[in-house]
Motif scaffolding. Sequence first.
Motif, PDB file in Angstrom:
ATOM      1  N   MET A   1       0.844  -1.174   0.000  1.00 17.75           N
ATOM      2  CA  MET A   1       0.000   0.000   0.000  1.00 17.75           C
ATOM      3  C   MET A   1       0.886   1.233   0.000  1.00 17.75           C
ATOM      4  N   SER A   2       0.583   2.189  -0.834  1.00 19.46           N
ATOM      5  CA  SER A   2       1.386   3.403  -0.884  1.00 19.46           C
ATOM      6  C   SER A   2       1.051   4.304   0.287  1.00 19.46           C
ATOM      7  N   ALA A   3       1.985   5.199   0.595  1.00 20.51           N
ATOM      8  CA  ALA A   3       1.757   6.142   1.696  1.00 20.51           C
ATOM      9  C   ALA A   3       0.545   7.018   1.406  1.00 20.51           C
ATOM     10  N   ALA A   4       0.309   7.286   0.124  1.00 15.76           N
ATOM     11  CA  ALA A   4      -0.799   8.152  -0.249  1.00 15.76           C
ATOM     12  C   ALA A   4      -2.143   7.535   0.097  1.00 15.76           C
ATOM     13  N   THR A   5      -2.232   6.194   0.088  1.00 19.44           N
ATOM     14  CA  THR A   5      -3.498   5.551   0.373  1.00 19.44           C
ATOM     15  C   THR A   5      -3.525   4.899   1.745  1.00 19.44           C
ATOM     16  N   ALA A   6      -2.478   5.054   2.511  1.00 16.65           N
ATOM     17  CA  ALA A   6      -2.398   4.432   3.832  1.00 16.65           C
ATOM     18  C   ALA A   6      -3.301   5.164   4.814  1.00 16.65           C
ATOM     19  N   SER A   7      -3.837   4.424   5.763  1.00 15.92           N
ATOM     20  CA  SER A   7      -4.646   5.061   6.796  1.00 15.92           C
ATOM     21  C   SER A   7      -3.720   5.754   7.792  1.00 15.92           C
ATOM     22  N   SER A   8      -4.274   6.684   8.560  1.00 14.13           N
ATOM     23  CA  SER A   8      -3.455   7.439   9.494  1.00 14.13           C
ATOM     24  C   SER A   8      -2.968   6.589  10.662  1.00 14.13           C
ATOM     25  N   THR A   9      -3.564   5.413  10.863  1.00  9.84           N
ATOM     26  CA  THR A   9      -3.125   4.565  11.967  1.00  9.84           C
ATOM     27  C   THR A   9      -2.119   3.501  11.519  1.00  9.84           C
ATOM     28  N   GLU A  10      -1.909   3.374  10.227  1.00  9.03           N
ATOM     29  CA  GLU A  10      -0.956   2.399   9.723  1.00  9.03           C
ATOM     30  C   GLU A  10       0.466   2.891   9.981  1.00  9.03           C
ATOM     31  N   ARG A  11       1.296   2.012  10.499  1.00 11.45           N
ATOM     32  CA  ARG A  11       2.693   2.367  10.725  1.00 11.45           C
ATOM     33  C   ARG A  11       3.550   1.695   9.668  1.00 11.45           C
ATOM     34  N   VAL A  12       4.534   2.433   9.213  1.00 14.48           N
ATOM     35  CA  VAL A  12       5.488   1.912   8.246  1.00 14.48           C
ATOM     36  C   VAL A  12       6.890   2.143   8.783  1.00 14.48           C
ATOM     37  N   GLN A  13       7.855   1.524   8.157  1.00 12.37           N
ATOM     38  CA  GLN A  13       9.238   1.679   8.585  1.00 12.37           C
ATOM     39  C   GLN A  13       9.921   2.770   7.751  1.00 12.37           C
ATOM     40  N   VAL A  14      10.519   3.732   8.442  1.00  9.96           N
ATOM     41  CA  VAL A  14      11.349   4.742   7.791  1.00  9.96           C
ATOM     42  C   VAL A  14      12.726   4.692   8.450  1.00  9.96           C
ATOM     43  N   HIS A  15      13.715   5.201   7.763  1.00  9.45           N
ATOM     44  CA  HIS A  15      15.079   5.170   8.285  1.00  9.45           C
ATOM     45  C   HIS A  15      15.508   6.572   8.696  1.00  9.45           C
ATOM     46  N   VAL A  16      16.035   6.670   9.905  1.00 12.84           N
ATOM     47  CA  VAL A  16      16.506   7.934  10.474  1.00 12.84           C
ATOM     48  C   VAL A  16      18.016   7.815  10.682  1.00 12.84           C
ATOM     49  N   ARG A  17      18.746   8.846  10.267  1.00 14.45           N
ATOM     50  CA  ARG A  17      20.202   8.828  10.418  1.00 14.45           C
ATOM     51  C   ARG A  17      20.591   8.958  11.875  1.00 14.45           C
ATOM     52  N   ILE A  18      21.572   8.159  12.278  1.00 17.58           N
ATOM     53  CA  ILE A  18      22.145   8.275  13.617  1.00 17.58           C
ATOM     54  C   ILE A  18      23.297   9.265  13.506  1.00 17.58           C
ATOM     55  N   VAL A  19      23.279  10.298  14.333  1.00 19.05           N
ATOM     56  CA  VAL A  19      24.290  11.363  14.265  1.00 19.05           C
ATOM     57  C   VAL A  19      25.557  10.955  15.019  1.00 19.05           C
ATOM     58  N   ASP A  20      26.636  11.650  14.716  1.00 17.16           N
ATOM     59  CA  ASP A  20      27.929  11.471  15.389  1.00 17.16           C
ATOM     60  C   ASP A  20      28.541  10.087  15.188  1.00 17.16           C
ATOM     61  N   GLU A  21      28.329   9.513  14.007  1.00 22.96           N
ATOM     62  CA  GLU A  21      28.966   8.244  13.649  1.00 22.96           C
ATOM     63  C   GLU A  21      30.014   8.524  12.574  1.00 22.96           C
ATOM     64  N   ALA A  22      31.072   7.736  12.533  1.00 23.53           N
ATOM     65  CA  ALA A  22      32.145   7.920  11.549  1.00 23.53           C
ATOM     66  C   ALA A  22      31.670   7.605  10.127  1.00 23.53           C
ATOM     67  N   VAL A  23      30.682   6.731  10.001  1.00 25.33           N
ATOM     68  CA  VAL A  23      30.095   6.384   8.704  1.00 25.33           C
ATOM     69  C   VAL A  23      28.591   6.583   8.801  1.00 25.33           C
ATOM     70  N   ASP A  24      27.907   6.581   7.655  1.00 26.88           N
ATOM     71  CA  ASP A  24      26.456   6.710   7.679  1.00 26.88           C
ATOM     72  C   ASP A  24      25.832   5.483   8.323  1.00 26.88           C
ATOM     73  N   VAL A  25      25.044   5.718   9.367  1.00 28.00           N
ATOM     74  CA  VAL A  25      24.326   4.649  10.062  1.00 28.00           C
ATOM     75  C   VAL A  25      22.865   5.084  10.150  1.00 28.00           C
ATOM     76  N   TRP A  26      21.973   4.180   9.796  1.00 27.63           N
ATOM     77  CA  TRP A  26      20.551   4.483   9.760  1.00 27.63           C
ATOM     78  C   TRP A  26      19.789   3.521  10.655  1.00 27.63           C
ATOM     79  N   ARG A  27      18.837   4.042  11.413  1.00 22.48           N
ATOM     80  CA  ARG A  27      18.000   3.247  12.305  1.00 22.48           C
ATOM     81  C   ARG A  27      16.604   3.137  11.686  1.00 22.48           C
ATOM     82  N   PRO A  28      16.100   1.920  11.454  1.00 25.81           N
ATOM     83  CA  PRO A  28      14.706   1.794  11.020  1.00 25.81           C
ATOM     84  C   PRO A  28      13.782   2.070  12.210  1.00 25.81           C
ATOM     85  N   VAL A  29      12.810   2.945  11.998  1.00 27.63           N
ATOM     86  CA  VAL A  29      11.877   3.324  13.060  1.00 27.63           C
ATOM     87  C   VAL A  29      10.459   3.294  12.514  1.00 27.63           C
TER      88      VAL A  29
END
Length: 95
Positions: A1-29
């Motif tokens: 299901m696309s985000a455009a048609t998702a209900s407001s209560t549906e949760r999806v996984q997005v990736h957020v960058r973790i700061v202060d790391e020597a390399v790019d590190v992303w946390r799925p949230v």
Amino acid sequence: MSAATASSTERVQVHVRIVDEAVDVWRPVAAEPISEHVFRISPQAVPADEGWSFSPGDEVVIERRRSPDGHDVLVAVARALDIDFPSSAWLRKAG
């Protein structure tokens, strides 16, 4: 299901960058879609040893990106409030 048609209560996984790391590190949230390009990061515990570029409750602009293993992922790239509203009103339009 696309985000455009998702209900407001549906949760999806997005990736957020973790700061202060020597390399790019992303946390799925977990996040809830607000519109096609704007998501709200769901309430959740942030590990004590991590600093996230965005916090739970933040409304963020999302981009689709290809991960190193070839999967398409959603990545938080900016706070929605940091975007100039008149030039980007499309961010808040549903679907």
